[in-house]
Motif scaffolding. Sequence first.
Motif: not given
Length: 145
Positions: A17-25
């Motif tokens: 999800d977007e939350q995970g994508e943000e954390a990965m960034r």
Amino acid sequence: MARFLASKQLGVLRPVDEQGEEAMRHIKHGSIVEVEVRTKRRMKHHRKYWALISKVWENVDQDDFPTPDNLSDTVKLCVGIREPLILPDGAVSYKPGSIAFHNMDQAEFSAFYDRVCDLLIRRFLPGVTNEQLRHEVELMIGVAA
């Protein structure tokens, strides 16, 4: 510390999800991070546990176990899901532990469920096989063939 859901795809963990994508960034390329793998609990398995407890409770002496919760607490204590209580005199007693979603992932809950089935067959339902008990519970929740 960032927490997010990921799925395994072609041998790599990817955010779902977007939350995970943000954390990965926020993780620099080549960084080494610590990962704790916990399998998300399935609600259906939790419902299956309570169907199991209800089915067994219907077949035990309600004077010993007035409610399904009483039976569940006893079962949790017997299979080692317990928290110590230190009494004023220094003696140790135990209270039933929690099987809440945040306390057990799916793998832990599956192992717990298997221990519970084994205990219930041994102590509460003589003459009933593990397979019979599991099939009956699956019929109750509508997943048996």
